[in-house]
Design an enzyme around this catalytic site. Structure first.
Site, PDB file in Angstrom:
ATOM      1  N   CYS A 172      71.921   0.701  19.490  1.00 43.38           N
ATOM      2  CA  CYS A 172      73.171   1.457  19.472  1.00 43.38           C
ATOM      3  C   CYS A 172      74.044   1.119  20.679  1.00 43.38           C
ATOM      4  O   CYS A 172      75.266   1.273  20.630  1.00 43.38           O
ATOM      5  CB  CYS A 172      72.895   2.947  19.421  1.00 43.38           C
ATOM      6  SG  CYS A 172      71.896   3.559  20.803  1.00 43.38           S
ATOM      7  N   GLU A 207      72.975  11.499  18.036  1.00 43.58           N
ATOM      8  CA  GLU A 207      73.310  10.199  18.618  1.00 43.58           C
ATOM      9  C   GLU A 207      73.614   9.266  17.460  1.00 43.58           C
ATOM     10  O   GLU A 207      72.725   8.929  16.678  1.00 43.58           O
ATOM     11  CB  GLU A 207      72.143   9.677  19.470  1.00 43.58           C
ATOM     12  CG  GLU A 207      72.533   8.548  20.401  1.00 43.58           C
ATOM     13  CD  GLU A 207      72.508   7.196  19.709  1.00 43.58           C
ATOM     14  OE1 GLU A 207      73.618   6.696  19.405  1.00 43.58           O
ATOM     15  OE2 GLU A 207      71.440   6.667  19.467  1.00 43.58           O
TER      16      GLU A 207
END
Length: 250
Positions: free
Chosen positions: A52, A18
């Site tokens: 994020c 990720e």
């Protein structure tokens, strides 16, 4: 992420990455205006933009662009910057002093690229133990080309850029025009447009008329440089399991 992948490949290790994003918040003229302003502010500055999933690129349809920028500046200016332990604080410190310098470097780059600092861009004046902390005022930048570095590289701080668009196709081109594809939020009251636009986004996750409304069972992960694989619910179970086939002939 590239180094981890390169290290894991010769060992045939399973890999899930990720790797962040430059996520668009797309606001159409038919959106609920007040909710969109609040949603864009929250998506841009939650945890000082150090998530994020933060929406650091705000795309606004031209008929409401000027009004939206004005309202967004007013909304973000009301955020309280200070002691993160204080329940009344909205924006705390960045993770480190070196990281603040990196974020400030992007603010200067935005100016060099022709942007206008509509709000923030400087350090707050705090007293006591927090005077030397890694604080930065929430920053809104307008007037930038949607393809410039400030608007396409992940800053990971309290900095958002705001861009006007005219048509749905133009908004889609801007939204997809970066190397990342982690998350997006779309604000519209047209349900057909919501489905159509969401399906066309290069994004692993899309929120419509909200942001960060999560169920941990749904797939979490991105496209392009935002990562490899999915986690959450059965997707996590699948990653940590080995599918097997045992065939017995009687």
């Amino acid at each position: 992420g590239r180094r981890v992948a390169a290290t894991a490949a010769p060992m045939f290790k399973k890999l899930s990455l990720e790797l962040g994003g430059k996520n668009p918040t797309v606001v159409f003229a038919d959106a609920d205006f007040d909710e969109a302003v609040q949603g864009a502010a929250r998506a841009g500055f939650a945890n000082q933009g150090q998530i994020c999933l933060c929406g650091s690129r705000i795309l606004v349809q031209r008929p409401i662009y000027e009004q939206f920028v004005e309202a967004l500046v007013k909304q973000v200016a009301s955020l309280k910057v200070g002691n993160p332990s204080d329940p009344d604080t909205d924006v705390g410190s960045l993770v480190s002093l070196p990281h603040r310098e990196k974020v400030e470097g992007y603010v200067e780059l935005a100016k060099d690229e022709g942007g206008t600092i509509a709000l923030g861009g400087t350090r707050p004046e705090l007293s006591g133990d927090h005077a030397n902390g890694a604080f930065l005022l929430p920053t809104i930048v307008t007037g930038l080309d949607a393809n410039c570095r400030t608007a396409t590289e992940e800053i990971f701080g309290p900095v958002v850029t705001v861009h006007p668009f005219d048509t749905e196709d133009e908004a889609l081109a801007i939204a997809n025009g970066v190397q990342y594809g982690l998350a997006a939020s779309v604000w519209t009251t047209d349900l057909q447009r919501a489905h159509r636009f969401s399906a066309a986004l290069d994004s692993g996750m899309v929120w419509v008329n909200t942001w960060l409304l999560r169920d941990l069972r749904v797939p979490f992960g991105g496209m392009k440089d935002s990562g490899v694989g999915r986690e959450g619910g059965k997707y996590s179970l699948g990653f940590f399991s080995e599918a097997r086939n045992v065939c017995i002939k009687l």
